[in-house]
Write an enzyme that holds these catalytic residues in place. Structure first.
Site, mmCIF file in Angstrom:
data_model
loop_
_atom_site.group_PDB
_atom_site.id
_atom_site.type_symbol
_atom_site.label_atom_id
_atom_site.label_comp_id
_atom_site.label_asym_id
_atom_site.label_seq_id
_atom_site.Cartn_x
_atom_site.Cartn_y
_atom_site.Cartn_z
ATOM 1 N N LEU A 41 -10.367 -1.057 -5.055
ATOM 2 C CA LEU A 41 -11.425 -0.040 -4.991
ATOM 3 C C LEU A 41 -10.784 1.343 -5.072
ATOM 4 O O LEU A 41 -9.753 1.592 -4.440
ATOM 5 C CB LEU A 41 -12.175 -0.196 -3.655
ATOM 6 C CG LEU A 41 -13.284 0.803 -3.345
ATOM 7 C CD1 LEU A 41 -14.454 0.653 -4.313
ATOM 8 C CD2 LEU A 41 -13.771 0.647 -1.918
ATOM 9 N N HIS A 108 -9.528 -5.070 -3.656
ATOM 10 C CA HIS A 108 -10.675 -5.631 -4.385
ATOM 11 C C HIS A 108 -10.188 -6.331 -5.663
ATOM 12 O O HIS A 108 -10.898 -7.154 -6.255
ATOM 13 C CB HIS A 108 -11.662 -4.496 -4.729
ATOM 14 C CG HIS A 108 -13.025 -4.979 -5.138
ATOM 15 N ND1 HIS A 108 -14.020 -4.146 -5.551
ATOM 16 C CD2 HIS A 108 -13.547 -6.235 -5.216
ATOM 17 C CE1 HIS A 108 -15.105 -4.852 -5.864
ATOM 18 N NE2 HIS A 108 -14.843 -6.118 -5.665
ATOM 19 N N ASP A 235 4.356 9.690 5.587
ATOM 20 C CA ASP A 235 3.311 9.351 4.627
ATOM 21 C C ASP A 235 1.956 9.800 5.172
ATOM 22 O O ASP A 235 1.481 9.272 6.169
ATOM 23 C CB ASP A 235 3.303 7.830 4.386
ATOM 24 C CG ASP A 235 2.403 7.436 3.236
ATOM 25 O OD1 ASP A 235 1.441 8.177 2.956
ATOM 26 O OD2 ASP A 235 2.656 6.381 2.622
ATOM 27 N N ASP A 278 1.032 0.642 1.442
ATOM 28 C CA ASP A 278 2.427 0.177 1.267
ATOM 29 C C ASP A 278 2.461 -1.026 0.324
ATOM 30 O O ASP A 278 3.420 -1.212 -0.425
ATOM 31 C CB ASP A 278 3.032 -0.293 2.604
ATOM 32 C CG ASP A 278 3.274 0.841 3.585
ATOM 33 O OD1 ASP A 278 3.475 1.980 3.142
ATOM 34 O OD2 ASP A 278 3.262 0.561 4.800
ATOM 35 N N ASP A 293 11.173 -3.995 1.306
ATOM 36 C CA ASP A 293 10.685 -3.066 0.292
ATOM 37 C C ASP A 293 9.519 -3.746 -0.438
ATOM 38 O O ASP A 293 9.672 -4.868 -0.926
ATOM 39 C CB ASP A 293 11.828 -2.765 -0.690
ATOM 40 C CG ASP A 293 11.431 -1.715 -1.725
ATOM 41 O OD1 ASP A 293 10.221 -1.573 -2.013
ATOM 42 O OD2 ASP A 293 12.340 -1.058 -2.253
HETATM 43 CA CA CA Z 1 2.950 4.076 2.834
#
Ligand code: CA
Length: 310
Positions: A41, A108, A235, A278, A293
């Site tokens: 989405l 989604h 972030d 992430d 990672d």
């Molecule tokens: Ca992040």
């Protein structure tokens, strides 16, 4: 003596320099069928120079994968997005000469790739869901409740949501129709359960269970998800996901999707130290630096797909 050491050092340097070439040549991610990445989405392929799948296509291609990034409506009903994706898959098959594709969908994009796998199984080798909304998104339930019960709130959600989706579509050159209320409805728990009854392939028979790796349609199904809304203080999106995670009332989640809701087929893991963004290596690769990672998971999945050699 000195020349021996120099020769050894020279050989060592040469070996280190050739390591990436060896990795690339080994075809670690060289799947038999092309990989198609499908956004969620408010997603896109590339908008104003920013990739939704940050550094993921490049890292998959580096050792042999053929990768395509699909673009479907940023906000629409699952079946509408699925039909848009199916047309793009047909184009990919025509241009590459491949018989099938490996679909990987985020958020989604999970139900979207499942739709194509269920309706067009002849085109699909595997469907992988990452943080997929396979058994509802609590936030969608909450928003749907507001839309249903608060006068005019539907108009406001439609106005703001479609404006945002339209803007994303404009910047990413999609040209797709947008319908935020249809998207919202299709992400509610009630609608996803109805969707699962219509398209059951790969789904666990009960909430939080495991599905079978190979569905009754012959398509292979996999999933993984994060379970940590907050992972990196640098972030800015962590604040948003930290805020949205409160609707889960303690249930394990990635900020937007419950771990249990993400389950599809073979569950690789549902508790990586990752939040919902992430999972696609956003924003700009900022994730928990002490943990896996996100890009590695895509490389490992490509290798898994290669080894199962459908
Ligand atoms: Ca992040």
């Amino acid at each position: 003596m000195k020349t021996t050491i120099q020769a050894l050092l020279g050989a060592l340097m040469l070996m280190l320099l050739s390591l990436p070439a060896i990795a690339a040549a080994s075809g670690y991610t060289q799947t038999r069928y092309p990989i198609v990445l499908v956004h969620g989405l408010f997603g896109f392929d590339n908008a104003a120079g920013v990739d939704y799948w940050y550094r993921i296509p490049e890292e998959l291609r580096r050792s042999g994968a053929q990768v395509f990034v699909a673009q479907v409506s940023a906000a629409e009903d699952t079946a509408v997005r699925g039909e848009q994706l199916a047309r793009q898959v047909e184009d990919i098959l025509a241009s590459t000469g491949a018989d099938k594709v490996n679909l990987i969908g985020h958020s989604h994009g999970g139900p979207t790739v499942r739709y194509v796998a269920s309706v067009y199984p002849q085109m699909v080798a595997s469907a992988t869901s990452v943080g997929g909304v396979n058994w509802g998104a609590r936030l969608a339930d909450v928003l749907q409740g507001v839309v249903d019960n608060v006068p005019f709130s539907g108009d406001i959600v439609a106005y703001l949501g479609n404006a945002l989706a339209g803007l994303i579509d404009l910047f990413s050159g999609g040209g797709n129709e947008q319908d935020i209320l249809a998207a919202l409805s299709s992400l509610t728990t009630a609608e996803t359960i109805a969707f699962n009854q219509q398209y059951p392939e790969g789904m666990p028979s009960q909430y939080c269970g495991q599905g079978s790796r190979v569905g009754s349609n012959g398509v292979s199904y996999f999933s993984w998800s994060g379970a940590s809304p907050l992972t990196n203080g640098f972030d800015p999106s962590d604040a948003l996901l930290g805020a949205t995670s409160i609707v889960f009332l303690g249930e394990k989640n990635d900020g937007l999707v419950a771990s249990c809701s993400s389950h599809l087929g073979m569950v690789i893991r549902d508790d990586y130290r990752m939040n919902h963004l992430d999972e696609v290596n956003q924003v700009l690769g900022l994730h928990d630096i002490w943990s896996t990672d996100p890009v590695t998971l895509y490389r490992q999945q490509a290798n898994r797909l290669k080894n199962y050699s459908f």
